[in-house]
Design a protein around this motif. Structure first.
Motif, PDB file in Angstrom:
ATOM      1  N   GLN A 119       0.840  -1.181   0.000  1.00  0.00           N
ATOM      2  CA  GLN A 119       0.000   0.000   0.000  1.00  0.00           C
ATOM      3  C   GLN A 119       0.885   1.245   0.000  1.00  0.00           C
ATOM      4  O   GLN A 119       2.099   1.149  -0.142  1.00  0.00           O
ATOM      5  CB  GLN A 119      -0.922  -0.029   1.225  1.00  0.00           C
ATOM      6  N   LEU A 120       0.279   2.409   0.183  1.00  0.00           N
ATOM      7  CA  LEU A 120       1.059   3.639   0.125  1.00  0.00           C
ATOM      8  C   LEU A 120       2.023   3.770   1.298  1.00  0.00           C
ATOM      9  O   LEU A 120       3.125   4.278   1.143  1.00  0.00           O
ATOM     10  CB  LEU A 120       0.121   4.854   0.080  1.00  0.00           C
ATOM     11  N   SER A 121       1.616   3.315   2.480  1.00  0.00           N
ATOM     12  CA  SER A 121       2.503   3.466   3.643  1.00  0.00           C
ATOM     13  C   SER A 121       2.802   2.148   4.342  1.00  0.00           C
ATOM     14  O   SER A 121       3.754   2.063   5.109  1.00  0.00           O
ATOM     15  CB  SER A 121       1.894   4.443   4.659  1.00  0.00           C
ATOM     16  N   LEU A 122       1.988   1.128   4.096  1.00  0.00           N
ATOM     17  CA  LEU A 122       2.165  -0.155   4.758  1.00  0.00           C
ATOM     18  C   LEU A 122       2.219  -1.292   3.743  1.00  0.00           C
ATOM     19  O   LEU A 122       1.683  -1.181   2.642  1.00  0.00           O
ATOM     20  CB  LEU A 122       1.009  -0.434   5.729  1.00  0.00           C
ATOM     21  N   THR A 123       2.855  -2.385   4.141  1.00  0.00           N
ATOM     22  CA  THR A 123       2.796  -3.636   3.390  1.00  0.00           C
ATOM     23  C   THR A 123       2.198  -4.694   4.299  1.00  0.00           C
ATOM     24  O   THR A 123       2.663  -4.906   5.422  1.00  0.00           O
ATOM     25  CB  THR A 123       4.189  -4.071   2.911  1.00  0.00           C
ATOM     26  N   LEU A 124       1.146  -5.362   3.811  1.00  0.00           N
ATOM     27  CA  LEU A 124       0.462  -6.398   4.582  1.00  0.00           C
ATOM     28  C   LEU A 124       0.923  -7.773   4.106  1.00  0.00           C
ATOM     29  O   LEU A 124       0.944  -8.046   2.902  1.00  0.00           O
ATOM     30  CB  LEU A 124      -1.051  -6.269   4.404  1.00  0.00           C
ATOM     31  N   TYR A 125       1.269  -8.633   5.048  1.00  0.00           N
ATOM     32  CA  TYR A 125       1.580 -10.025   4.744  1.00  0.00           C
ATOM     33  C   TYR A 125       0.460 -10.900   5.292  1.00  0.00           C
ATOM     34  O   TYR A 125       0.044 -10.758   6.448  1.00  0.00           O
ATOM     35  CB  TYR A 125       2.918 -10.441   5.365  1.00  0.00           C
ATOM     36  N   PHE A 126      -0.035 -11.827   4.464  1.00  0.00           N
ATOM     37  CA  PHE A 126      -1.102 -12.725   4.895  1.00  0.00           C
ATOM     38  C   PHE A 126      -0.702 -14.159   4.603  1.00  0.00           C
ATOM     39  O   PHE A 126      -0.345 -14.500   3.471  1.00  0.00           O
ATOM     40  CB  PHE A 126      -2.410 -12.397   4.169  1.00  0.00           C
ATOM     41  N   ASP A 127      -0.752 -14.997   5.637  1.00  0.00           N
ATOM     42  CA  ASP A 127      -0.454 -16.420   5.515  1.00  0.00           C
ATOM     43  C   ASP A 127      -1.771 -17.157   5.258  1.00  0.00           C
ATOM     44  O   ASP A 127      -2.659 -17.180   6.127  1.00  0.00           O
ATOM     45  CB  ASP A 127       0.209 -16.927   6.800  1.00  0.00           C
TER      46      ASP A 127
END
Length: 349
Positions: A119-127
């Motif tokens: 995203q613009l300010s965050l990166t999400l990791y999903f297992d």
């Protein structure tokens, strides 16, 4: 399995064995997955879809970015049983940070087990297997000093991330003075608690924010990797260039082994790229700079040809796409992206 999203009809179409002589299609209305969301959603707009090459525990896994009627954005993980068209399960994660949907990048590994959302300010990791998620600040994961706008993401099964992004060149308050250059970021996330950024590949070309937002057709980037060959291919259509990189050494960033610059200019050479086998790669481009729909074509090249005036081995033109009858001017029917299909592999579904 192939998944199509139709935002006007508010439904999906799944195609099983799409390249066989007897493909099976099924319809899934958006309301089916909205009921599983737990959110108060009346309508949904799907922006991005990503899928892994192989099923996960007998399910085809699709990662989607959806936007509801209130402009709230979600990561939607859809798991469809490969044998049953009605066995559908979804997992939803609200993307809480202020975002613009067109600036969100999705990536999934070939085993369909790990999903990343830049995203613009965050990166999400999903297992996918544990259904656990984790967030990283982009300043922690990608660039500690500069703001970035992600464009294309590739993910390996051992948690190496390759992000093509535009990076702000210094901090400028006034937008007309801002400039972005082009970078390929690499992060080793084999230990999800300790990201390891590796060397950045940078191209000394600069773009204004207005160009990036108003000319999406030119500013779009593409990326694909092959873990068996340890090859990464990046498409940069704004400069009609395709770059081939080695990712064999896991202790450092990618190394450029070939730059393929089209002899024609302004044809969006590299809008989509794919590695077909050990010796050939394919590039989406246009035959002439007018960018008319019937000139879009897929050009196939030898991976190891070092000739600066390299010619395609063959070309697949966009002259077989049927056009609907209409009295009004339609959006051009261009090839916008292509995906290679391995008809021999046992995991093709």
């Amino acid at each position: 399995m192939v998944l199509y999203a139709d935002n006007i009809l508010q439904g999906f179409i799944t195609v099983r064995k799409p390249f066989s002589s007897n493909p099976n299609t099924d319809d899934i209305v958006y309301s089916t997955i909205i009921q599983q969301s737990g959110y108060n959603i009346s309508s949904l707009y799907i922006h991005n879809i990503a899928t892994g090459a192989k099923p996960n525990n007998n399910s085809s896994v699709f990662a989607l970015v959806g936007e509801d009627q209130n402009n709230d954005l979600y990561l939607i993980v859809m798991l469809i049983d490969v044998t049953s068209p009605v066995d559908i399960r979804t997992i939803w994660r609200n993307l809480t940070q202020p975002n613009i949907a067109t600036d969100i990048v999705l990536g999934i590994d070939s085993e369909s087990a790990h999903i990343y959302v830049v995203q613009l300010s965050l990166t999400l990791y999903f297992d996918v297997n544990s259904e656990e998620s984790r967030e990283y600040y982009n300043s922690e994961l990608w660039d500690r000093r500069r703001f970035i706008r992600g464009e294309a993401l590739a993910v390996t099964n051992d948690h190496r991330l390759f992000l093509l992004a535009y990076r702000m060149s210094g901090f400028k308050i006034r937008e007309h003075r801002q400039r972005y250059d082009l970078c390929l970021y690499t992060v080793d996330l084999s230990n999800v608690s300790k990201p390891i950024p590796l060397e950045i590949v940078n191209w000394p070309i600069y773009f204004s924010p207005k160009f990036l937002s108003d000319h999406r057709e030119y500013s779009t980037l593409s990326i694909v990797l092959d873990e068996e060959l340890d090859i990464l291919i990046a498409g940069i259509p704004s400069i009609d260039t395709v770059v081939i990189l080695s990712i064999r050494d896991k202790s450092q960033g990618p190394v450029i082994i070939k730059e393929h610059i089209s002899l024609q200019k302004g044809i969006l050479f590299g809008k989509s790229v794919a590695l077909l086998d050990n010796n050939t790669y394919a590039v989406l481009a246009y035959a002439i700079p007018s960018l008319t729909w019937f000139t879009s074509q897929i050009q196939v090249y030898s991976l190891y040809d070092r000739n600066k005036n390299q010619q395609p081995s063959f070309v697949f033109p966009n002259n077989q796409q049927p056009l609907p009858k209409s009295n009004t001017l339609q959006i051009p029917y261009r090839i916008v992206k292509f995906v290679p299909w391995d008809s021999v592999s046992s995991y093709s579904s």
